[in-house]
Design an enzyme around this catalytic site. Structure first.
Site, PDB file in Angstrom:
ATOM      1  N   SER A 448      64.763  39.102  66.643  1.00 21.26           N
ATOM      2  CA  SER A 448      64.836  38.529  67.986  1.00 21.26           C
ATOM      3  C   SER A 448      64.589  37.029  67.957  1.00 21.26           C
ATOM      4  CB  SER A 448      63.822  39.200  68.906  1.00 21.26           C
ATOM      5  OG  SER A 448      62.507  38.985  68.443  1.00 21.26           O
ATOM      6  N   HIS A 709      52.665  35.225  66.073  1.00 20.42           N
ATOM      7  CA  HIS A 709      51.791  35.557  67.194  1.00 20.42           C
ATOM      8  C   HIS A 709      50.829  34.414  67.517  1.00 20.42           C
ATOM      9  CE1 HIS A 709      53.552  39.327  67.570  1.00 20.42           C
ATOM     10  NE2 HIS A 709      52.771  40.056  66.821  1.00 20.42           N
TER      11      HIS A 709
END
Length: 772
Positions: A448, A709
């Site tokens: 993604s 993250h």
């Protein structure tokens, strides 16, 4: 103690509640704070109102003592790290300067400071921040947040029960801090930590808490004699304290096993046990140790992790058996309701006949209250609820949604040969190298690319009818074009189409497979401000038509470089859904695998040379007890191979896993027989590469060099250093270069810079390799 008195004392409670609010107000407030649009005071006010709203709602539903301390801005284990003063040295200055900003820096990192490592909370899809502890760790109590919550609840006229991560679980979840001796075990710090817990407990009692709940889910796992001895020592000391609230020690997610007699004998005031699924074994085990005379038993008989309505009569039978085994039997969900959505009433698009099969947090609370009422006052007082429950269960069991004869016949016909590639890896690897023509240390991403505000708006506009399908597709085409162009200019070797059309890696596929239901508001926290809407796997699974071929083929038409087809694997499709509980998981996995196998075949026929089937949940779903693992891994790895084994030798199969402990499933990773695996490795400093090498893993691997993250942009030197560490474990001809995970949640500016640095690092290290 009589059965009558035990039943009369029954009270309903829950261990924790969803934090986000009905409209994800917490997410919006926290992200607004990060962007400077929300002040710290406004964030705190939002959080306080959400806490109070939860407590009022629970009290109005009939819950007796409300959980406090379960609320968190980001993660309850990180909150525990703050509570015991175990802030890593690299974050102490930031925490001292501003406690809130320092807290978020530990969670997310800064450009100059790495965050704490993140991994899965037992076998759930919730992620926690891993404590870093060393021989020099100095603990210091800070009970301010917990005390504040107790006082807030008391001000509302409620009975608060503070919920804390227990000291044994906290230490067992921790990792040695960087620089700690190789043989250091965080559990060795127990005697240093217990006085801090004693101080916190004294503060809570002084604030007015009558009970405190100490969560020890780590004790449901296999534990050594030394670890069980640590639990005995911990609760012997905490139980002997004079200045403390009454102590309720809670376990959940599985049977307590060898730790049950340890806690049953401890001088604590109550135990909270899970009695759902495999944890139903706690019932016989509790009887075998003579029950809990003189103690409170909180019985978790409502499944806190799945969304199906409870079988009230079955739960009442379990509760009836438990009467007489404790001074008082109370009723609860099996674990915190953090793991389920908030309320089915918000779901307007699900057939009302199906909706009555479902129970989210508010409905589960009502079930707990109903069961407590029936246990205390007799089933006649809940006759209407029992009748409605029987009707809902019967409706689901007889529904055509749950049974498709064609799907079941196909699954029954599968043979072992269907789940094996036609040629061994060595022959496939040679064919793939000739087919793809990649350099050493090939670069790629996980799949993604950033989901921009414009993309989300376009998707919302399509749903609302403000734009038509043609306009939406033009927007997706434009985004794919930009993603392909960027990757080509950056120099990536194997490209992806960026998944602009996908809302979520599981939900996208669930919406295109029969047997799944999608929610509109079923948000569940995955980590921090990341919320997902797990679909509901309600019936037999099949694929009516291709799901990804069109957009993958369009991306391939824009470039001469290899483009990966991107799919989510069968185990992850189960793990990140609310899965049906009326048949074995292995049967459901096989159905999903066959549907995905059809998609893999269509991608290959469309000319896709590389197909990635992500299985980040393979480790996450591993049973907590070792005795249960072999059976799980057998069907889980078979399901992956069944998905991928129908392709030609020169089609390269990739898989991806992230944010879990992989060391104990390396053999299963090998058994997947994927040609290439990419794994999280940046925060753990290439630990997984060393684990693969120790196992003798024979295929190609891409341990991540970019932690997605965190908003940090890793420098070229940083990524290159990680690559060199990877090369110490994996030879250059089998090492890939990639981020830890997909880039969906990142912004474009940081994504561009990070991937440019990643490619530059690969080129730098490639130039250092022997000329051959």
């Amino acid at each position: 103690m009589t059965t009558k008195s035990a039943a009369a004392a029954a009270r309903p409670t829950v261990y924790g509640y969803p934090r986000q609010g009905g409209n994800r107000e917490l997410k919006k407030a926290v992200e607004g704070y990060w962007k400077g649009r929300v002040t710290a005071d406004a964030l705190r006010a939002t959080a306080a109102e959400l806490r109070r709203a939860n407590w009022r709602r629970l009290a109005e539903a009939g819950v007796h003592d409300v959980p406090t301390g379960d609320f968190s801005y980001y993660d309850h284990v990180l909150d525990t790290t703050v509570m015991v003063g175990a802030v890593p040295a690299r974050h102490r200055e930031a925490v001292a300067a501003d406690a809130l900003d320092g807290y978020f820096a530990m969670a997310r990192g800064t450009q100059d400071t790495a965050p704490l490592e993140m991994t899965k909370w037992f076998d759930t899809n919730y992620h926690y921040l891993v404590p870093e502890l060393g021989p020099d760790t100095v603990f210091a109590a800070d009970s301010s947040r917990q005390v504040e919550a107790v006082k807030e609840a008391l001000a509302l006229g409620l009975a608060p029960r503070p919920v804390l991560v227990g000291p044994v679980t906290y230490l067992l979840l921790a990792k040695p801090a960087p620089g700690a001796p190789a043989d250091f075990e965080p559990l060795s710090l127990l005697d240093r930590l217990l006085p801090v817990y004693a101080e916190v407990l004294a503060d809570l009692r002084a604030a007015g808490a009558g009970w405190a709940q100490l969560d020890e889910p780590a004790l449901v796992q296999d534990r050594t004699a030394a670890e069980l001895g640590a639990a005995e020592r911990a609760y012997g000391r905490l139980g002997a304290l004079e200045d403390r609230p009454r102590l309720l020690v809670a376990s959940y997610f599985d049977r307590l096993g060898e730790a049950l007699p340890v806690l049953a004998k401890a001088p604590v005031d109550g135990l909270a046990l899970d009695f759902t699924g495999a944890a139903a074994a706690n019932l016989d085990a509790l009887a075998a140790v003579g029950g809990l005379p003189g103690k409170r038993l909180v019985a978790g008989v409502v499944d806190g992790r799945n969304i199906w309505v409870n079988d009230l009569e079955k739960s009442l039978a379990t509760l009836g058996t438990l009467l007489g085994l404790a001074d008082r039997v109370d009723v609860a969900a099996s674990c915190s309701l953090l793991h389920v959505p908030l309320d089915t009433a918000a779901e307007r698009d699900i057939d009302p006949q199906i909706l009555r099969w479902l129970a989210f947090a508010r409905q589960k609370t009502a079930e707990v209250v109903t069961l407590a009422k029936g246990l205390s006052r007799g089933t006649g007082t809940i006759a209407g609820e029992l009748a409605a429950n029987r009707a809902a269960l019967a409706s689901r069991a007889s529904s055509p949604i749950t049974h498709d004869p064609a799907v079941r016949a196909r699954a029954a016909a599968v043979t072992s040969a269907d789940a094996r590639r036609s040629q061994p890896y060595g022959e496939r690897a040679a064919a793939q190298r000739a087919h793809l023509g990649l350099p050493l240390l090939p670069t790629t991403t996980i799949g993604s690319f950033p989901q921009t505000a414009e993309l989300r708006t376009a998707r919302a506009d399509l749903r609302a009818g403000r734009i038509g399908e043609a306009q939406y597709e033009e927007r997706i085409k434009a985004e794919i074009g930009e993603v392909i162009s960027f990757q080509e200019k950056t120099g990536l070797d194997v490209l992806v189409h960026g998944e602009a059309e996908r809302n979520d890696m599981v939900q996208y596929f669930a919406e295109r497979l029969t047997g799944y239901l999608a929610t509109q508001h079923g948000w569940v926290q995955s980590y921090g401000t990341r919320y997902v809407r797990p679909p509901v796997l309600a019936g037999d699974i099949s694929r009516p038509e291709p799901m990804t071929v069109r957009w993958t083929a369009y991306a391939r038409s824009l470039t001469d470089r290899p483009v990966k087809g991107m799919l989510t694997g069968p185990v992850t499709m189960l793990a990140w859904s609310f899965v049906r509980d009326d048949q074995p998981l292995a049967d459901t996995a096989r159905q999903v695998a066959l549907a995905l196998r059809d998609e893999v075949g269509d991608l290959e026929r469309a000319g896709t040379p590389v197909i990635q089937v992500d299985e980040p949940a393979l480790r996450e779903t591993l049973p907590l007890r070792s005795a249960d693992r072999a059976g799980y891994l057998a069907w889980a790895t078979e399901a992956f191979r069944l998905t991928t084994s129908g392709v030609r030798p020169d089609t390269q199969i990739h898989t991806h896993m992230c944010y879990a402990e992989f060391g104990d499933i390396v053999a299963a990773i090998d058994d997947l027989d994927a040609d290439v695996i990419s794994l999280e490795a940046a925060r753990s400093h290439m630990q997984v590469a060393r684990e693969l090498a120790a196992h003798g893993y024979p295929r190609e691997a891409g341990p991540g060099v970019y932690d997605i993250h965190s908003p940090r942009v890793p420098g070229v030197d940083e990524a290159a250093a990680l690559l060199r560490k990877g090369l110490e474990a994996i030879p250059a001809e089998r090492l890939w270069v990639n981020p830890d995970c997909g880039l969906k949640t990142r912004g474009w500016a940081e994504t561009r810079a990070s991937l440019e640095n990643l490619v530059a690092a690969a080129r730098t290290v490639r130039s250092e390799l022997p000329a051959s």
